[in-house]
Design a protein around this motif. Structure first.
Motif, mmCIF file in Angstrom:
data_model
loop_
_atom_site.group_PDB
_atom_site.id
_atom_site.type_symbol
_atom_site.label_atom_id
_atom_site.label_comp_id
_atom_site.label_asym_id
_atom_site.label_seq_id
_atom_site.Cartn_x
_atom_site.Cartn_y
_atom_site.Cartn_z
ATOM 1 N N ASP A 59 0.913 -1.356 -0.143
ATOM 2 C CA ASP A 59 0.011 -0.008 0.098
ATOM 3 C C ASP A 59 0.562 1.366 0.051
ATOM 4 O O ASP A 59 0.349 2.385 -0.479
ATOM 5 C CB ASP A 59 -0.994 -0.006 1.218
ATOM 6 C CG ASP A 59 -2.039 -1.090 1.184
ATOM 7 O OD1 ASP A 59 -2.342 -1.411 0.022
ATOM 8 O OD2 ASP A 59 -2.466 -1.535 2.202
ATOM 9 N N ARG A 60 1.990 1.100 0.302
ATOM 10 C CA ARG A 60 2.968 2.318 0.359
ATOM 11 C C ARG A 60 3.604 2.596 -1.066
ATOM 12 O O ARG A 60 3.668 1.783 -1.843
ATOM 13 C CB ARG A 60 4.112 2.394 1.326
ATOM 14 C CG ARG A 60 3.639 1.960 2.605
ATOM 15 C CD ARG A 60 4.917 1.900 3.985
ATOM 16 N NE ARG A 60 5.069 0.326 3.958
ATOM 17 C CZ ARG A 60 6.127 -0.409 3.849
ATOM 18 N NH1 ARG A 60 7.250 0.475 3.669
ATOM 19 N NH2 ARG A 60 6.260 -1.760 3.776
ATOM 20 N N CYS A 61 3.947 3.921 -1.055
ATOM 21 C CA CYS A 61 4.472 4.252 -2.399
ATOM 22 C C CYS A 61 5.963 3.662 -2.506
ATOM 23 O O CYS A 61 6.704 3.431 -1.723
ATOM 24 C CB CYS A 61 4.555 5.620 -2.618
ATOM 25 S SG CYS A 61 2.877 6.468 -3.150
ATOM 26 N N GLY A 62 6.415 3.651 -3.801
ATOM 27 C CA GLY A 62 7.743 3.313 -4.108
ATOM 28 C C GLY A 62 8.050 1.760 -3.699
ATOM 29 O O GLY A 62 7.156 0.862 -3.501
ATOM 30 N N CYS A 63 9.308 1.341 -3.709
ATOM 31 C CA CYS A 63 9.769 -0.005 -3.498
ATOM 32 C C CYS A 63 10.546 -0.001 -1.994
ATOM 33 O O CYS A 63 11.091 1.076 -1.408
ATOM 34 C CB CYS A 63 10.925 -0.397 -4.345
ATOM 35 S SG CYS A 63 10.005 -0.998 -5.902
ATOM 36 N N GLY A 64 10.275 -0.935 -1.195
ATOM 37 C CA GLY A 64 10.752 -1.049 -0.052
ATOM 38 C C GLY A 64 11.462 -2.329 0.276
ATOM 39 O O GLY A 64 11.160 -3.406 -0.528
ATOM 40 N N ILE A 65 11.817 -2.554 1.597
ATOM 41 C CA ILE A 65 12.525 -3.785 1.943
ATOM 42 C C ILE A 65 11.515 -4.710 2.190
ATOM 43 O O ILE A 65 10.402 -4.528 3.024
ATOM 44 C CB ILE A 65 13.345 -3.613 3.233
ATOM 45 C CG1 ILE A 65 14.392 -2.589 2.876
ATOM 46 C CG2 ILE A 65 13.880 -4.824 3.606
ATOM 47 C CD1 ILE A 65 15.447 -3.033 2.142
ATOM 48 N N SER A 66 11.346 -5.945 1.589
ATOM 49 C CA SER A 66 10.441 -7.017 1.899
ATOM 50 C C SER A 66 10.729 -7.776 3.078
ATOM 51 O O SER A 66 11.698 -7.996 3.390
ATOM 52 C CB SER A 66 10.545 -8.057 0.772
ATOM 53 O OG SER A 66 9.569 -9.327 0.882
ATOM 54 N N PRO A 67 9.655 -8.012 3.894
ATOM 55 C CA PRO A 67 9.595 -8.582 5.104
ATOM 56 C C PRO A 67 10.346 -10.339 4.827
ATOM 57 O O PRO A 67 10.414 -10.946 5.644
ATOM 58 C CB PRO A 67 8.276 -8.612 5.713
ATOM 59 C CG PRO A 67 7.173 -8.269 4.654
ATOM 60 C CD PRO A 67 8.255 -7.385 3.802
ATOM 61 N N ARG A 68 9.959 -10.609 3.575
ATOM 62 C CA ARG A 68 10.292 -12.079 3.138
ATOM 63 C C ARG A 68 11.858 -12.235 3.330
ATOM 64 O O ARG A 68 12.160 -13.273 3.396
ATOM 65 C CB ARG A 68 9.892 -12.388 1.593
ATOM 66 C CG ARG A 68 8.688 -12.526 1.312
ATOM 67 C CD ARG A 68 8.619 -12.601 -0.317
ATOM 68 N NE ARG A 68 7.265 -12.747 -0.591
ATOM 69 C CZ ARG A 68 6.592 -13.738 -1.089
ATOM 70 N NH1 ARG A 68 6.938 -14.933 -0.825
ATOM 71 N NH2 ARG A 68 5.270 -13.614 -1.292
ATOM 72 N N GLY A 69 12.464 -11.082 3.188
ATOM 73 C CA GLY A 69 13.920 -11.367 3.193
ATOM 74 C C GLY A 69 14.633 -11.370 1.939
ATOM 75 O O GLY A 69 15.703 -11.568 1.732
ATOM 76 N N ALA A 70 13.925 -11.289 0.936
ATOM 77 C CA ALA A 70 14.191 -11.428 -0.556
ATOM 78 C C ALA A 70 13.254 -10.582 -1.353
ATOM 79 O O ALA A 70 12.091 -10.519 -1.169
ATOM 80 C CB ALA A 70 14.391 -12.894 -1.042
ATOM 81 N N GLY A 71 13.737 -9.977 -2.524
ATOM 82 C CA GLY A 71 12.828 -9.132 -3.290
ATOM 83 C C GLY A 71 12.446 -7.731 -2.517
ATOM 84 O O GLY A 71 13.137 -7.552 -1.755
ATOM 85 N N TYR A 72 11.360 -6.974 -2.954
ATOM 86 C CA TYR A 72 10.924 -5.951 -2.428
ATOM 87 C C TYR A 72 9.416 -5.722 -2.443
ATOM 88 O O TYR A 72 8.931 -6.683 -2.940
ATOM 89 C CB TYR A 72 11.515 -4.778 -3.430
ATOM 90 C CG TYR A 72 12.876 -4.446 -3.657
ATOM 91 C CD1 TYR A 72 13.900 -3.691 -2.718
ATOM 92 C CD2 TYR A 72 13.624 -5.332 -4.481
ATOM 93 C CE1 TYR A 72 15.075 -3.645 -2.904
ATOM 94 C CE2 TYR A 72 15.120 -5.028 -4.796
ATOM 95 C CZ TYR A 72 15.838 -4.265 -4.042
ATOM 96 O OH TYR A 72 17.110 -4.240 -3.963
ATOM 97 N N THR A 73 9.103 -4.844 -1.880
ATOM 98 C CA THR A 73 7.671 -4.630 -1.837
ATOM 99 C C THR A 73 7.492 -3.182 -3.086
ATOM 100 O O THR A 73 8.478 -2.524 -3.000
ATOM 101 C CB THR A 73 7.053 -3.955 -0.409
ATOM 102 O OG1 THR A 73 7.666 -3.105 0.174
ATOM 103 C CG2 THR A 73 7.327 -5.180 0.593
ATOM 104 N N PHE A 74 6.409 -3.209 -3.566
ATOM 105 C CA PHE A 74 6.263 -2.032 -4.546
ATOM 106 C C PHE A 74 4.911 -1.513 -4.346
ATOM 107 O O PHE A 74 3.815 -2.157 -4.343
ATOM 108 C CB PHE A 74 6.627 -2.706 -6.183
ATOM 109 C CG PHE A 74 5.614 -3.632 -6.301
ATOM 110 C CD1 PHE A 74 4.484 -3.243 -7.193
ATOM 111 C CD2 PHE A 74 5.856 -4.993 -6.230
ATOM 112 C CE1 PHE A 74 3.787 -4.257 -7.804
ATOM 113 C CE2 PHE A 74 5.058 -5.958 -6.659
ATOM 114 C CZ PHE A 74 3.938 -5.561 -7.317
ATOM 115 N N GLY A 75 4.905 -0.075 -4.464
ATOM 116 C CA GLY A 75 3.647 0.554 -4.401
ATOM 117 C C GLY A 75 2.886 0.976 -5.618
ATOM 118 O O GLY A 75 3.479 0.455 -6.860
#
Length: 163
Positions: A59-75
């Motif tokens: 839900d946040r803008c941009g890319c962030g650190i993923s809680p998975r430990g791999a990849g990113y989150t993306f808005g």
């Protein structure tokens, strides 16, 4: 080693992929860059292939650190930038559990479809399969987990050969 497709472009301009985040991976900002990835490899712990497989919408803008430990989150700003600049109308992705089997996000620019009912025999989630018609009409087939099978009663009788 078996190589499965990490993404597929349909003729109706939907990027069907295992996951999604392109902007934080500079080498994944176009479909041609995704097509150029070496797909016959073990998935690395970082880099473009990892980002393609493990990133999740947020839900946040941009890319962030993923809680998975791999990849990113993306808005939503990421999908709104990536889709039109690559002639796409939708990113269809998997590999993130959603309780109803599918979940629209980011104003229907991204859909997650999860096809493993009752994941790990403990999550209680439904599964779904997505159908896309020639005119982009979409239908989701949802599946409940299979009913639990009753385990047969077993006895703890000592076998004769131990007597």
């Amino acid at each position: 080693m078996l190589s499965i497709p990490k993404s597929q472009l349909t003729t109706i301009y939907v990027l069907c992929r295992f996951s999604a985040c392109m902007v934080d991976s500079p080498s994944l900002d176009t479909l041609d860059n995704i097509r150029g990835l070496n797909r016959i490899q073990e998935v690395p712990h970082e880099g473009p292939m990892c980002d393609l497989l493990w990133s999740d919408p947020n839900d946040r803008c941009g890319c962030g650190i993923s809680p998975r430990g791999a990849g990113y989150t993306f808005g939503q700003d990421i999908s709104l930038q990536f889709n039109p600049s690559n002639g796409l109308s939708l990113i269809s992705r998997a590999h993130q559990i959603v309780m109803e089997g599918y979940n629209w996000s980011q104003d229907k620019n991204v859909v997650t479809v999860f096809s493993a009912p009752n994941y790990c025999y403990r999550c209680g989630n439904m599964a779904a399969i997505r159908e896309i018609g020639e005119r982009m009409e979409q239908n989701f087939l949802q599946f409940d987990p299979a009913p639990c099978q009753i385990e047969p009663e077993t006895t703890r009788r000592t076998p004769d050969y131990f007597l």
